[in-house]
Enzyme design. Structure first.
Site, short mmCIF file in Angstrom:
data_model
loop_
_atom_site.label_atom_id
_atom_site.label_comp_id
_atom_site.label_asym_id
_atom_site.label_seq_id
_atom_site.Cartn_x
_atom_site.Cartn_y
_atom_site.Cartn_z
N SER A 598 -74.76 78.99 56.46
CA SER A 598 -75.78 77.92 55.78
C SER A 598 -76.88 77.46 57.00
O SER A 598 -77.45 78.31 57.55
CB SER A 598 -75.09 76.89 55.31
OG SER A 598 -75.73 76.04 54.50
N ASP A 683 -75.51 80.74 44.50
CA ASP A 683 -75.34 79.96 45.41
C ASP A 683 -76.57 78.81 45.19
O ASP A 683 -77.75 79.35 45.19
CB ASP A 683 -75.51 80.30 47.01
CG ASP A 683 -75.60 79.53 48.11
OD1 ASP A 683 -75.64 78.42 47.73
OD2 ASP A 683 -75.34 79.94 49.27
N HIS A 719 -71.84 78.74 47.18
CA HIS A 719 -71.92 78.63 48.57
C HIS A 719 -70.76 78.67 49.42
O HIS A 719 -70.79 79.07 50.43
CB HIS A 719 -72.78 77.28 48.77
CG HIS A 719 -73.24 76.94 50.17
ND1 HIS A 719 -74.51 77.79 50.59
CD2 HIS A 719 -72.99 76.02 51.14
CE1 HIS A 719 -74.94 77.45 51.90
NE2 HIS A 719 -73.86 76.45 52.03
#
Length: 746
Positions: A598, A683, A719
């Site tokens: 991320s 995501d 995610h």
């Protein structure tokens, strides 16, 4: 009330430790502690703390091209379709902008071909992958039960069952020995679905109803359900998708939060179940802010927290007032944050008002904006959150990067810390559902010590262990060593490093080393135990977490030093940590592996641009690497609210500092490290196309033909990766095999 893990703590996603592979039953639930202590990854207020405990570790891949048969499979080639994305006189041409077209069959076909290529390249290590999977799974106690949480005569707990992917939510009358009632079996609810994860899980104050939500895709869209606990039947309703839930007094009024098209939580609604009436009670039009609804521990007040990355406002309504309006407690002041609790007629706040690292204040109900210090500001100690109980205010602090628990007695006005035994460790809140409890539950673990649930007596500080996690397969804590080091950055700043390795490792020579980093949103990287990481340590890999600036380990100044126009410091810190580990003889560049996900994927992208020669390989998860294009698109989730984290590229000055580090825009002709990039098709926090574009462009610029450059797309997750604990473990085994084959450590 909240869902619990097997140690009695609120459940969160543990794919890796922020994270690779779920270490416990993994679901995303709101955790007041984490929500108040730091912004969650990517701005999501539900702590699903993505790949937080990264258990990946490995080293040099100098022989990788020989070990994987690169002469056989041919890498897919993404079509080059130039698009002019120039701005502020800076010419930028994006050849792969078209990969954003999620509904375009050509996009999915390309991603599927990339997956096939990755599998073909990895085919020679299929046996190792199977071995790793079996090895890691063998450490898991598959039939397990969480610490039961007492509430209104019931014991609530979660258990896992052998060979089943998902948790089972249960309760029993009079304790865990009573007759079990299954409330939610996610294995049955998710049957035939590629993804299923619980979001909110909250019991009404009278214990009559359960409100919960489930994400079916990984896109963080949570469908709401309400169950009558006496009959186990669902209450008819059509709320749809929400981001937050909270009961009012009793079981007839439920508050919920909805999102706009960009997934910004902006509206709070009140739902009267008996009349089926829905009412909008609050809306925040400011695109920098997200809202959530919660209740004080004593149940007396409902709060709406409206918060940006740098400012917050709290609104309150007395519980049970089903027609009243929420009123601001102390207004909204730019740069000021404050978070409330309540005890016997007074509000208690954690605030940064005239206190960079926060302090604790109180105010009367009649004058909630007139504050009196309870715990004065200490510039060396970050106050992260508070929880009020009948006798005690529990204060979560952080000093020198380590979490601390402080008890403040309402009766005496005195406070004291609870002593911790190890040099490095992690604390997480347990489930404390009873306001007049005599003890406080928390979870303790370290890089070498499996999680244990403790209860500390409010009056005497006496601690008792409720449960210690079992690690199967002959694990012995004495075989491992952990320590805290301090690297030196180029400006002389000392950066904490948390290190773990086999106690019998030969430290007289450089060893394979895995360096993990994040460094954003003021988040402090937790020093949690990892079942999977044992497979790395036992093969001679040193695991290190670099607590670089931009994170929150050393307070707000630490965060500010790696944010907005200072963001480049985050990346140079990580590079300097890697170089320091080399200079100090811990490793050498040909054995140095790095990883992050991320915003940590942003870190990876920036660092391999800055020093591609320092790192032999990088494992990059759901990476935020197309910074400028993403931040120019206000329709995407998180974009506008993150203007105060990264900057707004519509403004020339802010564009310039982002342009200097944006990984996708700074790729150049050089010998890049070996790469494995993981993305998820659903995501909502970092779109799949960022990592896909990044890898496609690197292939056209990389000057070292022996480098292995792989992309893997998970089509059934978001995610945080796969929701099933065994599905996630297969992903970990693939990633570990990538490193270990190159190291010859199979």
């Amino acid at each position: 009330m909240q869902a619990v893990d097997q140690f009695g703590g609120p459940l969160r996603v543990f794919p890796d430790s922020e994270f690779g592979g779920k270490e416990t039953v993994g679901v995303a639930v709101r955790i007041d502690f984490a929500r108040r202590a730091a912004e969650s990854v990517g701005g999501n207020k539900n702590v699903s703390i993505f790949r937080f405990f990264t258990m990946y570790a490995a080293s040099s891949l100098s022989a990788l091209s020989a070990l994987f048969d690169l002469a056989g499979p041919q890498a897919p080639v993404a079509a080059c379709r130039p698009k002019d994305v120039s701005l502020h006189g800076d010419r930028r041409i994006d050849d792969y902008f078209w990969l954003r077209e999620k509904d375009n069959p050509e996009v999915k076909s390309y991603l599927e071909r990339e997956n096939a290529y990755t599998e073909a390249v990895m085919a020679p290590v299929a046996d190792l992958r199977s071995k790793l999977y079996a090895e890691m799974r063998a450490r898991i106690k598959e039939d397990d039960i969480s610490v039961p949480t007492p509430y209104l005569g019931w014991a609530y707990y979660i258990r896992t069952q052998k060979d089943k992917q998902h948790p089972i939510y249960c309760r029993s009358k009079g304790g865990s020995a009573g007759t079990e009632e299954v409330l939610l079996d996610l294995n049955e609810l998710g049957r035939g679905k590629p993804y299923a994860a619980v979001g909110s899980y909250t019991i009404s104050d009278d214990g009559e109803r359960l409100a919960y939500s489930i994400d079916w895709t990984g896109y963080r869209q949570y469908e709401v359900f309400v169950m009558d606990l006496a009959t186990k039947k669902s209450v008819p309703q059509q709320i749809g998708f929400v981001s937050d839930l909270e009961w009012d007094t009793g079981h007839d009024v439920l508050y919920y939060v909805t999102e706009n098209k960009a997934k910004r939580s902006d509206k709070v609604h009140r739902w009267n179940l008996s009349t089926a009436r829905h009412e909008l009670v609050y809306e925040d039009p400011d695109t920098l802010f997200n809202v959530e609804v919660l209740k004080s521990n004593d149940g007396c007040w409902l709060f709406i927290n409206s918060e940006s990355k740098v400012t917050s406002e709290e609104l309150a309504l007395r519980s049970g007032d089903t027609t009243g309006k929420f009123q601001s407690l102390a207004g909204r002041v730019a740069g000021r944050k404050y978070f409330p609790e309540h005890h016997e007629g007074r509000f208690y706040f954690v605030t940064n008002a005239s206190a960079k690292n926060y302090k604790v204040v109180s105010a009367s109900e009649s004058s909630p904006a007139v504050w009196t210090d309870v715990l004065p500001h200490d510039p060396l100690v970050k106050v992260e959150s508070i929880d009020a109980f009948a006798s005690t205010l529990v204060i979560w602090e952080r000093e020198r990067g380590l979490p601390q628990i402080r008890f403040y007695s309402f009766k005496t006005g005195q406070s004291r810390r609870i002593a911790m035994p190890d040099e490095t460790y992690e604390l997480l809140p347990g489930c404390n559902w009873t306001y007049d409890a005599l003890e406080f539950r928390f979870n303790y673990q370290s890089l070498v010590r499996p999680a244990s649930a403790f209860a500390a007596n409010f009056a005497t500080d006496e601690r008792r262990m409720i449960k210690q996690a079992e690690v199967l397969g002959g694990f012995d804590v004495r075989n491992y060593h952990t320590e805290r080091l301090w690297a030196v950055a180029r400006d002389g700043t000392k950066i904490p490093l948390s290190v773990v390795y086999r106690a019998d490792l030969d430290r007289s020579k450089p060893q394979p080393l895995f360096l993990y980093g994040y460094g954003s949103y003021g988040i402090s990287m937790p020093l949690t135990f990892s079942l999977n990481r044992v497979s790395m340590l036992d093969r001679g890999v040193v695991y290190v977490t670099a607590h670089i600036r931009g994170g929150g380990e050393l307070g707000e100044e630490w965060r500010e030093a790696g944010r907005m126009e200072e963001k480049m410091t985050t990346f140079t810190d990580f590079v300097d940590c890697g170089q320091w580990l080399v200079d100090e003889g811990w490793t050498i560049p040909s054995k140095l592996v790095i990883s992050g996900g991320s915003a940590g994927g942003l870190l990876m992208g920036a660092c391999i641009n800055l020093r591609p020669d320092l790192f032999r390989t990088a494992l990059v998860h759901v990476p935020f690497v197309d910074v400028i294009n993403t931040m120019l698109d206000a329709s995407l989730p998180l974009t506008t609210e993150e203007y105060v984290e990264w900057g707004n590229p519509n403004l020339p000055a802010e564009y310039r500092w982002m342009r200097d580090y944006s990984p996708y825009d700074n790729l150049h002709r050089v010998a890049y490290p070996h790469l494995l990039v993981d993305v998820s098709f659903h995501d909502s926090q970092v779109p799949y196309w960022e990592g896909a574009k990044f890898l496609a462009k690197i292939r056209t610029l990389n000057t070292a033909p022996d480098r292995v450059l792989l992309l893997h797309t998970n089509f059934g997750a978001g995610h945080s990766g796969a929701s099933g604990r065994f599905d996630a473990l297969h992903d970990v085994a693939r990633d570990y095999a990538f490193f270990l084959t190159a190291l010859g450590l199979n």
